[in-house]
Design an enzyme around this catalytic site. Structure first.
Site, PDB file in Angstrom:
ATOM      1  N   ASP A 349       0.848  -1.193   0.000  1.00  8.10           N
ATOM      2  CA  ASP A 349       0.000   0.000   0.000  1.00  8.10           C
ATOM      3  C   ASP A 349       0.875   1.231   0.000  1.00  8.10           C
ATOM      4  O   ASP A 349       2.038   1.163   0.367  1.00  8.10           O
ATOM      5  CB  ASP A 349      -0.775   0.072   1.326  1.00  8.10           C
ATOM      6  N   ASP A 607      -5.198  -3.764   4.457  1.00  6.04           N
ATOM      7  CA  ASP A 607      -5.750  -3.346   5.742  1.00  6.04           C
ATOM      8  C   ASP A 607      -7.265  -3.497   5.818  1.00  6.04           C
ATOM      9  O   ASP A 607      -7.830  -3.641   6.880  1.00  6.04           O
ATOM     10  CB  ASP A 607      -5.325  -1.910   6.081  1.00  6.04           C
ATOM     11  N   ASP A 611      -9.503  -6.874   1.542  1.00  6.41           N
ATOM     12  CA  ASP A 611      -8.147  -7.318   1.224  1.00  6.41           C
ATOM     13  C   ASP A 611      -7.907  -8.745   1.674  1.00  6.41           C
ATOM     14  O   ASP A 611      -6.918  -9.367   1.288  1.00  6.41           O
ATOM     15  CB  ASP A 611      -7.109  -6.407   1.913  1.00  6.41           C
TER      16      ASP A 611
HETATM   17  P1  ATP Z   1      -3.641   3.167  -0.187  1.00  9.66           P
HETATM   18  O1  ATP Z   1      -4.465   2.158  -0.904  1.00  9.66           O
HETATM   19  O2  ATP Z   1      -2.238   3.185  -0.608  1.00  9.66           O
HETATM   20  O3  ATP Z   1      -3.813   3.182   1.284  1.00  9.66           O
HETATM   21  P2  ATP Z   1      -5.351   5.468  -0.395  1.00  9.66           P
HETATM   22  O4  ATP Z   1      -5.417   5.735   1.030  1.00  9.66           O
HETATM   23  O5  ATP Z   1      -5.243   6.617  -1.294  1.00  9.66           O
HETATM   24  O6  ATP Z   1      -4.154   4.567  -0.790  1.00  9.66           O
HETATM   25  P3  ATP Z   1      -8.081   4.725  -0.364  1.00  9.66           P
HETATM   26  O7  ATP Z   1      -8.130   4.951   1.087  1.00  9.66           O
HETATM   27  O8  ATP Z   1      -8.760   3.584  -0.966  1.00  9.66           O
HETATM   28  O9  ATP Z   1      -6.587   4.596  -0.819  1.00  9.66           O
HETATM   29  O10 ATP Z   1      -8.588   6.058  -1.039  1.00  9.66           O
HETATM   30  C1  ATP Z   1      -8.923   6.126  -2.401  1.00  9.66           C
HETATM   31  C2  ATP Z   1      -9.368   7.511  -2.763  1.00  9.66           C
HETATM   32  O11 ATP Z   1     -10.563   7.821  -2.064  1.00  9.66           O
HETATM   33  C3  ATP Z   1      -8.384   8.592  -2.359  1.00  9.66           C
HETATM   34  O12 ATP Z   1      -7.455   8.842  -3.360  1.00  9.66           O
HETATM   35  C4  ATP Z   1      -9.270   9.777  -2.132  1.00  9.66           C
HETATM   36  O13 ATP Z   1      -9.517  10.449  -3.334  1.00  9.66           O
HETATM   37  C5  ATP Z   1     -10.556   9.164  -1.639  1.00  9.66           C
HETATM   38  N1  ATP Z   1     -10.633   9.225  -0.188  1.00  9.66           N
HETATM   39  C6  ATP Z   1      -9.753   8.745   0.705  1.00  9.66           C
HETATM   40  N2  ATP Z   1     -10.154   8.964   1.955  1.00  9.66           N
HETATM   41  C7  ATP Z   1     -11.332   9.586   1.893  1.00  9.66           C
HETATM   42  C8  ATP Z   1     -12.267  10.069   2.859  1.00  9.66           C
HETATM   43  N3  ATP Z   1     -12.072   9.916   4.149  1.00  9.66           N
HETATM   44  N4  ATP Z   1     -13.378  10.673   2.413  1.00  9.66           N
HETATM   45  C9  ATP Z   1     -13.588  10.797   1.106  1.00  9.66           C
HETATM   46  N5  ATP Z   1     -12.778  10.368   0.156  1.00  9.66           N
HETATM   47  C10 ATP Z   1     -11.640   9.768   0.524  1.00  9.66           C
END
Ligand code: ATP
Length: 887
Positions: A349, A607, A611
């Site tokens: 990740d 996480d 997954d």
């Molecule tokens: P990783 O998979 O490496 O942890 P990540 O944290 O960017 O990456 P996700 O948490 O799936 O992955 O987030 C995907 C997308 O969703 C983000 O790029 C963002 O645009 C949106 N996002 C993340 N957190 C929030 C939130 N709390 N509220 C609204 N949109 C969110």
């Protein structure tokens, strides 16, 4: 009140599913705001901690049987029986000695394994389960062991249900109850009051301890805890304590079987030759010859079996587990220790693992001059679950960044949230990539990935906005879009509808972890490819990957692009691409499978709930200890207590070290056993008969063989498990799957050293025996002294060879002479033991030894030393061969 007077034993019989919420509350004496702190404390006192028995413990008998049920031990027991049967008088002692050894071996093995199991069980508790309880109207994050009957708990997808509880509010709650019912299809829960005699599997308004929430949210009131839960009652079905098997130990067990078979064949062959020779040269009848030779054959069996090996293996693995725990990687399944060492691909990740997960809003953008920044700030404050505190907001880092930004830009988050009461919400989920809230007055706000949010907005120049998104993402910023919609009375969770008004973009930075940059470099040098898999935007992902130093031969791919690929294109992408953006969990699973098909050993981090399949499929599933859900931890082999990529690299390094050290133990111990077999072969064919008794001369007594195997080998072998890492352990490629345990050069080395040891032992024995007889001393003394000297000679061989085994690569200085002090402690301890073996009268009686003089010690030492030049010579030859091969 059965629940609260400490006797909640029949509590589980109460048909809670047939109670309505009012009756439930009054029976369990709990108000709308949950329990009070004092009440919870008092109940914890009477009902005890909410500990769900973690599976049936292996009994001592099972541990003991595990030690005895080993082909090598069977050979030993067989040898003891044969000794006693063949010669009821003389054989009795040897038979008893052999059984004594079996007992000793079993005791040592059982203690070692018990210790290793304890260490592994303790690891489980290093990743405690948490639970959210509502007490006095406050959400509290507590250790799951503190949950009591009557507690109001909050459940969200990914949680493990902490106790049996009756649901009082749900939103799309789906629970997987496989741990209880064996049914792995998630069950949709409801609030309907049920008949008292409803079966467990149909109690839809109940949730049970140990089951997993896979979707939705819910609130419930705890009805029973700990051993009183359904899970506690059916402890026989619980997952058993982990096995201590690993691929390597299994391969070694197989080796053990082959060796035992070889030993039996050899012993029988020796018996035949020995009987024949004795009858031919002394003229004794068959039975007499047989009785005498049997002791020989048994000595061979005892000497050739590496009795100390199982203990060495267990110790090396247990030490590995503990060292990894110290480096913040908790191994949940033992085979992972070794598999880690052969990892070829790490899929990781981004957020939090490679980056610091400390986000700060850097910039924002408004779509047109008539949109006010205040509205963007208001949306950031309202469509947000982070709670403001005097030291900044707490919660999900993305939301914390937005809340802090809103606060800093003049919006009072607490105040506006009070003013615009929230009446509905769609929580953020990776698959959806947005979150939405609805407030009193009918205004809804939404924030999420720009593509997703913009696709539902009207009256917006999407192309311009997306250009802006790209520009921000190219700088490595995480970009979120915000939107609003008026006049709603409820949020439609399946489809939030079109016609939203675009409010603007916010860009935040999440700096890379410096230690991750270093660790990625180390992994890539070690021939391990690092692939970043993220839910973030492609441009952001690429920019961060570049900062982190991830090798990118090909441009990043997105989840959409992956979905459109056929298997062949996907295989190409899996092999060559190292950054995957906007990825959904199902892509992770396909990626793992594809990489495995290409022969890779894959470590995959995860996480979320979804997954879990990818974590299970991966050779090493890595879960996040801090941010990971209970479901993901359950599916993983390793849990990182600091969520840090650098910890994976450290675990890989430790894995390689453990494997190396196991090989070193094996390489160290095998020549001794082989040399004993050869020694007895030589003695049988070439040694003269005893001057007085006219029996075959034994170069070593059975007890002395056991001393070498159980005392010397173990005292010297155990310190090898502490051996330092080989220099450049992370500069060589991963071990290819299917590589034989002992490489060809180690087999050659083992044979050469064994022949050398056997030759030396036979020579010193005969020389000493003859010298003493020539001096006119008694035959018994001559034999004892000669045997003592032979044992000492082998011991010195072991000491010097041990130093040669400290590294499998080159000269000792490559790992440092004093990098492993345990080695010298082991040698020191053995020398003391050896002195006792030679000089202490009771030891002389037990082991049939005799005191020897300084000259004899010197001879033994010098003989042992010869192994050093021999190993150096072998190494030189190997190096030359390697160079020739390279040309
Ligand atoms: P990783 O998979 O490496 O942890 P990540 O944290 O960017 O990456 P996700 O948490 O799936 O992955 O987030 C995907 C997308 O969703 C983000 O790029 C963002 O645009 C949106 N996002 C993340 N957190 C929030 C939130 N709390 N509220 C609204 N949109 C969110």
């Amino acid at each position: 009140m059965p629940v609260l007077n400490g006797n909640n034993s029949n509590n589980q019989l109460t048909p809670w599913h047939s109670y309505d919420v009012e009756a439930l509350r009054s029976e369990l004496q709990v108000g709308i705001d949950g329990l009070t702190a004092e009440d919870a404390k008092a109940r914890l006192g009477t009902c005890g901690p909410n500990e769900i028995p973690k599976g049936r413990k292996t009994t001592v008998w099972e541990l003991i049987w595990g030690q005895i049920n080993n082909p090598l031990v069977w050979v030993l027991i067989g040898a003891g029986l044969v000794a006693m049967a063949a010669d009821p008088v003389g054989g009795l002692k040897n038979g008893l000695v052999i059984f004594g050894v079996v007992v000793l071996n079993t005791v040592i093995g059982t203690l070692q394994e018990g210790k290793a199991r304890k260490a592994i069980e303790a690891l489980d508790q290093m990743v405690p389960d948490r639970a959210i309880v509502i007490r006095e109207g406050q959400n509290l994050d507590v250790d799951a062991r503190e949950v009591v009957p009557g507690d109001r708990i909050q459940l969200a997808s990914g949680d493990r249900v902490p106790a049996d509880a009756r649901l009082i509010a749900i939103k799309g709650l789906m629970v997987e109850e496989a741990s209880l019912t064996g049914e792995s299809v998630p069950i949709e829960k409801s609030l309907t009051v049920l008949e008292a005699k409803t079966d467990l599997g149909d109690q839809l308004n109940m949730v049970f301890a140990g089951t997993m929430v896979v979707a939705g949210t819910g609130h419930a009131i705890v009805t029973s805890t700990g051993a009183q839960t359904q899970l506690g009652l059916i402890s026989s079905m619980l997952r058993n304590a982990d096995h201590l098997d690993t691929p390597l130990t299994k391969a070694m067990a197989k080796l053990g079987k082959t060796v035992s078979l070889g030993i039996i064949v050899l012993a029988i062959a020796m018996l035949v030759v020995g009987v024949w020779r004795t009858m031919a040269s002394t003229g004794v009848p068959f039975t007499k010859a047989f009785q005498e030779t049997v002791l020989f054959a048994i000595s061979l069996a005892v000497g050739a079996i590496p009795e100390g090996l199982p203990a060495l293996i267990t110790i090396a693995l247990a030490i590995g587990v503990q060292r990894m725990a110290k480096r913040r990687a908790i191994v949940r399944k033992l085979p992972a220790i070794e598999t880690l060492g052969s990892t070829t691909v790490i899929c990781t990740d981004k957020t939090g693992t490679l980056t610091q997960n400390k986000m700060t809003v850097e910039t924002h953008w408004l779509p047109s001059p008539d949109r006010a920044v205040e509205e963007l700030i208001l949306a950031s404050a309202l469509c947000n679950d982070a709670s403001p505190t005097s030291e900044g907001a707490v919660g999900d880092p993305t939301e914390v960044a937005l809340a802090d930004w809103a606060e800093k830009s003049g919006g009072n988050v607490g105040f506006v949230r009070d003013k615009h009461t929230r009446i509905d919400a769609i929580p953020f989920e990776s698959e959806r990539q947005y979150m939405a809230t609805l407030h009193k007055g009918g205004t809804a706000y939404k924030k999420g990935a720009p593509e997703v949010v913009l696709s539902r907005c009207s009256g917006v120049d999407a192309a311009t906005a997306l250009d802006r998104v790209h520009a921000m993402a190219d700088d490595g910023l995480r970009v979120l879009a915000l939107a609003k919609k008026e006049g709603l009375s409820a949020l439609n969770h399946e489809d939030p509808g079109d016609g939203w008004t675009f409010l603007g973009l916010v860009g935040m930075i999440d700096p890379p972890r410096p230690e991750a940059i270093e660790a990625i470099g180390r992994c890539q040098r070690a021939g391990i490819s690092v692939k970043m898999i993220t839910g973030d935007h492609r441009a952001t992902a690429s920019a961060i990957a570049k900062e982190l130093g991830i090798k990118q031969d090909r441009p990043a791919l997105t989840g959409h692009e992956l979905s459109d690929m056929d298997d062949e294109a996907f295989a190409q992408a899996a092999a060559r691409t190292s950054v995957f953006a906007r990825v959904a969990p199902e892509h992770k699973l396909r990626l793992v499978k594809t990489l495995q098909k290409q022969g890779n050993v894959v470590a995959m981090t995860g996480d979320g709930v979804n997954d879990a399949p990818a974590l299970k499929q991966a050779d090493i599933g890595v879960a996040m200890g801090i941010t990971g859900t209970a479901v993901s931890k359950d599916a993983s082999d390793v849990v990182l207590t600091d969520d840090n990529f650098a910890t994976i690299a450290a675990a890989v390094e430790e894995g390689r070290r453990v494997y190396d050290n196991l090989i070193k133990s094996l390489a160290f111990i095998l020549p001794t056993n082989l040399s004993l077999a050869i020694t007895f072969g030589i003695a049988l064919v070439f040694f003269p008969f005893d001057a007085v008794t006219r029996e075959l001369l034994l170069p070593m007594a059975p007890m002395q063989l056991l001393w070498i195997n159980m005392v010397a080998s173990v005292a010297l072998g155990v310190p090898l498990a502490f051996e330092a890492m080989e220099r450049g352990i992370m500069d060589r490629g991963p071990r290819a799957p299917g590589t034989p345990i002992l490489a060809k050069n180690l087999v050659v080395r083992t044979a050469v050293v064994a022949v050398l040891m056997a030759a030396a032992a036979c020579m010193v024995f005969m020389w000493e025996y003859r010298t003493i007889l020539a001096n006119g001393l008694p035959d018994e003394l001559a034999r004892r002294e000669a045997q003592t000297l032979a044992v000492n000679t082998l011991t010195f061989f072991q000491i010097f060879y041990l130093l040669m085994c400290r590294t499998l690569q080159g000269p000792i200085k490559s790992i440092g002479w004093f990098s492993n002090k345990a080695i010298y402690a082991g040698i020191g301890a053995l020398l003391l033991l050896q002195a006792a073996f030679v000089y202490v009268p009771s030891m002389n009686v037990l082991f049939e030894t005799a005191p020897i003089d300084l000259r004899s010690w010197l001879i033994a030492g010098l003989c042992g030393l010869t192994v050093v030049p021999v190993i150096y010579a072998i190494r030189k030859i190997e190096e030359r061969a390697q160079r020739n091969e390279a040309h």
